[in-house]
Design an enzyme around this catalytic site. Structure first.
Site, PDB file in Angstrom:
ATOM      1  N   LYS A   2     -25.100 -33.991  44.034  1.00  0.00           N
ATOM      2  CA  LYS A   2     -26.371 -33.277  44.094  1.00  0.00           C
ATOM      3  C   LYS A   2     -26.701 -32.914  45.545  1.00  0.00           C
ATOM      4  O   LYS A   2     -27.006 -31.787  45.858  1.00  0.00           O
ATOM      5  CB  LYS A   2     -27.473 -34.152  43.481  1.00  0.00           C
ATOM      6  CG  LYS A   2     -28.836 -33.512  43.495  1.00  0.00           C
ATOM      7  CD  LYS A   2     -29.875 -34.394  42.825  1.00  0.00           C
ATOM      8  CE  LYS A   2     -31.268 -33.844  43.084  1.00  0.00           C
ATOM      9  NZ  LYS A   2     -32.319 -34.687  42.511  1.00  0.00           N
ATOM     10  N   LYS A  24     -27.138 -47.887  52.647  1.00  0.00           N
ATOM     11  CA  LYS A  24     -26.284 -46.800  53.145  1.00  0.00           C
ATOM     12  C   LYS A  24     -26.379 -46.717  54.670  1.00  0.00           C
ATOM     13  O   LYS A  24     -25.374 -46.586  55.370  1.00  0.00           O
ATOM     14  CB  LYS A  24     -26.746 -45.451  52.573  1.00  0.00           C
ATOM     15  CG  LYS A  24     -26.624 -45.302  51.079  1.00  0.00           C
ATOM     16  CD  LYS A  24     -27.084 -43.895  50.676  1.00  0.00           C
ATOM     17  CE  LYS A  24     -27.311 -43.774  49.205  1.00  0.00           C
ATOM     18  NZ  LYS A  24     -27.898 -42.493  48.817  1.00  0.00           N
ATOM     19  N   GLU A  37     -19.340 -41.599  50.015  1.00  0.00           N
ATOM     20  CA  GLU A  37     -18.181 -41.899  49.165  1.00  0.00           C
ATOM     21  C   GLU A  37     -17.529 -40.601  48.673  1.00  0.00           C
ATOM     22  O   GLU A  37     -16.310 -40.445  48.727  1.00  0.00           O
ATOM     23  CB  GLU A  37     -18.620 -42.722  47.938  1.00  0.00           C
ATOM     24  CG  GLU A  37     -19.041 -44.147  48.231  1.00  0.00           C
ATOM     25  CD  GLU A  37     -20.494 -44.286  48.622  1.00  0.00           C
ATOM     26  OE1 GLU A  37     -21.128 -43.269  49.008  1.00  0.00           O
ATOM     27  OE2 GLU A  37     -21.015 -45.413  48.560  1.00  0.00           O
ATOM     28  N   HIS A  94     -15.998 -61.975  21.283  1.00  0.00           N
ATOM     29  CA  HIS A  94     -15.010 -62.981  21.685  1.00  0.00           C
ATOM     30  C   HIS A  94     -15.156 -63.346  23.147  1.00  0.00           C
ATOM     31  O   HIS A  94     -14.261 -63.954  23.727  1.00  0.00           O
ATOM     32  CB  HIS A  94     -13.603 -62.457  21.385  1.00  0.00           C
ATOM     33  CG  HIS A  94     -13.397 -62.265  19.909  1.00  0.00           C
ATOM     34  ND1 HIS A  94     -12.939 -63.280  19.094  1.00  0.00           N
ATOM     35  CD2 HIS A  94     -13.659 -61.209  19.100  1.00  0.00           C
ATOM     36  CE1 HIS A  94     -12.888 -62.820  17.837  1.00  0.00           C
ATOM     37  NE2 HIS A  94     -13.336 -61.582  17.813  1.00  0.00           N
TER      38      HIS A  94
HETATM   39  O1  LIG Z   1     -24.998 -36.672  43.532  1.00  0.00           O
HETATM   40  P1  LIG Z   1     -25.163 -37.334  44.849  1.00  0.00           P
HETATM   41  O2  LIG Z   1     -26.159 -36.638  45.729  1.00  0.00           O
HETATM   42  O3  LIG Z   1     -23.819 -37.468  45.547  1.00  0.00           O
HETATM   43  O4  LIG Z   1     -25.731 -38.764  44.609  1.00  0.00           O
HETATM   44  C1  LIG Z   1     -25.011 -39.757  43.947  1.00  0.00           C
HETATM   45  C2  LIG Z   1     -25.846 -40.994  43.710  1.00  0.00           C
HETATM   46  O5  LIG Z   1     -26.123 -41.638  44.919  1.00  0.00           O
HETATM   47  C3  LIG Z   1     -27.410 -42.053  45.296  1.00  0.00           C
HETATM   48  O6  LIG Z   1     -27.310 -43.059  46.230  1.00  0.00           O
HETATM   49  C4  LIG Z   1     -28.359 -42.432  44.202  1.00  0.00           C
HETATM   50  O7  LIG Z   1     -28.635 -43.797  44.168  1.00  0.00           O
HETATM   51  C5  LIG Z   1     -27.932 -41.971  42.830  1.00  0.00           C
HETATM   52  O8  LIG Z   1     -29.100 -41.728  42.091  1.00  0.00           O
HETATM   53  C6  LIG Z   1     -27.084 -40.736  42.886  1.00  0.00           C
HETATM   54  O9  LIG Z   1     -26.744 -40.360  41.568  1.00  0.00           O
END
Ligand SMILES: O=P(O)(O)OC[C@H]1O[C@H](O)[C@H](O)[C@@H](O)[C@@H]1O
Length: 544
Positions: free
Chosen positions: A205, A507, A211, A382
């Site tokens: 987003k 982060k 990552e 189990h």
């Molecule tokens: O889609 P992005 O901007 O890479 O975000 C990926 C993810 O990382 C963040 O740290 C949030 O905690 C998540 O809500 C999100 O879905």
């Protein structure tokens, strides 16, 4: 901000609790032969039995009153019409708009969001048609055999969960997922792949997630090493809200599928973030997935509270969490293809409602948020069901089962394996609720010293959700059922379910520790434990 604990229904529920704790599910069923029927609700294709919950008519009436005084209906209507219900980020929350039919209209801030949504869906459809038919070619002319989705959190869990759930509908290229910054993840995902027939979907987003950018950079190097820099446009597409950052990374914005800041990451699988899903199942099946979501949205929007499944189930979660002291909810899909559903719900529920201040910043004086966990049945039976049956924790359970199997097999006795699976589901919910008393165990001739060990206390609550079959539509319905439960709880608890400030500091701290950990900076992080651990890590890593 109004303190929900000062409302009449909250106070009445606090007092009423003792009454419920002094009775049992066995007694409640004995007292009302109609209980199962009256405490079953339908939503879309889902039939939901909530009769095995530790509630009386009065509990339910008070919980519904709580929803009313907390403003669940008003907030729901505000959310779906585009009000900025995500107050800490001053944003609309419109995942329900992602699944509105093209004929609907929703104008928010002067913008027709339905037209925007369907324009992106059309672009996704045209692109995935080309990938699936082989018309989209890699740089050396080969069709795409494997799509690798690189994303994390909401940009991974939704696509991975839905793709896995719809295994039976997967008729497109193979799809793999990479999320973790652990190099093992990308290495494993790339194993055996031919760069010439691999397409990467970089899903983020914000397009700033460490990552995802690290994995995307490494994947790009892997591709360029084999096919050269000029191969990148044919092998990388992006899904993001940030065209500028996508271009900076080197992906042609023409190959970017957009969405909007009013789609939360954990609510985004039904946006362009679902591109990998669409590659797997095709645009028609993806449309059925969205129609399933919409069916539940309409139920949530229009059903009266007392027949509104997400409202009822959300309130039951509030009841156990805030009044009866439960700390978690276990999700038990009796469908192996829903193997990632509990992990998906962890982000949905825990990132949404894991908050200890209300929307106005005032501390909550009650327990919020449910811890979701679980595994597909019968595997869980189990492993951890022992604790569910005889342990000391109260763990409400959600059983999810399907009437028909996508494909069935038979046992040595010629019995449908699907029927065996479902018999297990019904049996487990029954045993949890009704147990087996010491008298019954004794009457079976059990040695006295084993009676206590074999006694099954029962009175352990569960919901059973039955759907006709695991299809794109029912997957959409199930997701929306849980999304709206989370919403209902957030409103009752007075919290902002749509921000996630609690993930930010980690982060920042990781970036700050980077030089010390990689050996390019001094080990002086500000606390003795972290310093010692990093020092040990550094000397261990030299040791090999
Ligand atoms: O889609 P992005 O901007 O890479 O975000 C990926 C993810 O990382 C963040 O740290 C949030 O905690 C998540 O809500 C999100 O879905």
């Amino acid at each position: 901000m109004n303190d929900v604990t000062r409302t009449a229904p909250w106070q009445q529920l606090s007092e009423h609790r003792a009454e419920v704790e002094s009775t049992t599910l066995r007694e409640l069923f004995a007292a009302d032969p109609e209980r199962a029927e009256s405490l079953t609700v339908s939503a879309g294709d889902l039939v939901i039995d909530y009769s095995k919950h530790r509630v009386t008519d009065r509990t339910l009436a008070l919980l519904l009153e709580l929803a009313r005084v907390a403003g669940v209906e008003r907030q729901r209507d505000r959310m779906v019409s585009g009000a900025h219900v995500n107050t800490s980020e001053d944003r609309a929350v419109l995942h329900t708009a992602l699944r509105l039919p093209a004929t609907a209209t929703l104008v928010v801030d002067g913008q027709d969001v339905v037209a925007d949504v369907h324009a992106v869906l059309t672009a996704m459809g045209e692109f995935t048609d080309r990938v699936r038919s082989g018309a989209w070619r890699g740089a050396s002319g080969q069709p795409i055999a494997t799509v690798v989705n690189i994303g994390i959190g909401g940009s991974d869990l939704g696509p991975v969960m839905v793709t896995r759930a719809l295994r039976g509908y997967h008729d497109g290229p193979a799809v793999r997922f990479v999320s973790n910054v652990d190099p093992a993840d990308l290495t494993a995902a790339l194993a055996g792949l031919d760069p010439a027939s691999t397409l990467f979907v970089v899903a983020s987003k914000t397009f700033s997630t460490l990552e995802t950018l690290s994995n995307a950079t490494a994947a790009r190097r892997w591709l360029v090493a084999a096919l050269g820099e000029e191969a990148v446009p044919a092998h990388f597409v992006a899904v993001s809200t940030h065209a500028g950052r996508v271009a900076e990374f080197g992906i042609d914005p023409a190959n970017m599928f957009g969405f909007w800041d009013w789609v939360g990451g954990r609510y985004s699988v039904d946006s362009a973030i679902g591109l990998a899903v669409m590659c797997a199942i095709g645009r028609e099946r993806f449309a059925e997935l969205l129609a399933g979501f919409h069916l539940l949205d309409e139920h949530f929007r229009t059903a009266p509270l007392e027949a509104n499944a997400p409202v009822l189930l959300g309130l039951l979660g509030v009841w156990y969490t805030s009044f009866l002291g439960a700390q978690s909810r276990v999700v038990l899909p009796y469908a192996n293809d829903l193997v990632r559903f509990p992990a998906y719900l962890q982000q949905l529920a825990m990132e949404s409602n894991g908050k200890s201040v209300r929307a106005d910043g005032s501390p909550v004086g009650y327990r919020t948020g449910e811890i979701f966990w679980g595994e597909p049945g019968t595997n869980g039976q189990h492993a951890f069901y022992q604790l569910l049956h005889q342990g000391t924790h109260l763990v409400p359970a959600d059983f999810i089962g399907f009437a028909r199997a996508g494909e069935d097999l038979v046992t040595a006795d010629g019995v449908s394996m699907h029927a065996v699976l479902m018999a297990n589901m019904f049996a487990q919910a029954q045993v949890l609720a009704f147990g087996r008393s010491a008298e019954q165990i004794r009457a079976e001739g059990t040695a006295e010293e084993l009676v206590a060990h074999k006694t099954m206390p029962g009175n352990r609550p569960s919901t059973t959700i039955l759907a006709p079959e695991l299809t794109p539509s029912t997957v959409g319905q199930l997701i929306a059922l849980y999304e709206h439960q989370v919403f209902v709880q957030g409103v009752v608890w007075g919290i902002d379910s749509f921000d996630q400030w609690g993930v930010e500091l980690g982060k920042v701290q990781a970036t700050q520790l980077q030089p010390a950990v990689s050996g390019t900076g001094p080990v002086s992080t500000g606390d003795g434990s972290t310093d010692a651990l990093i020092a040990t890590y550094r000397s261990m890593s030299k040791g090999a």
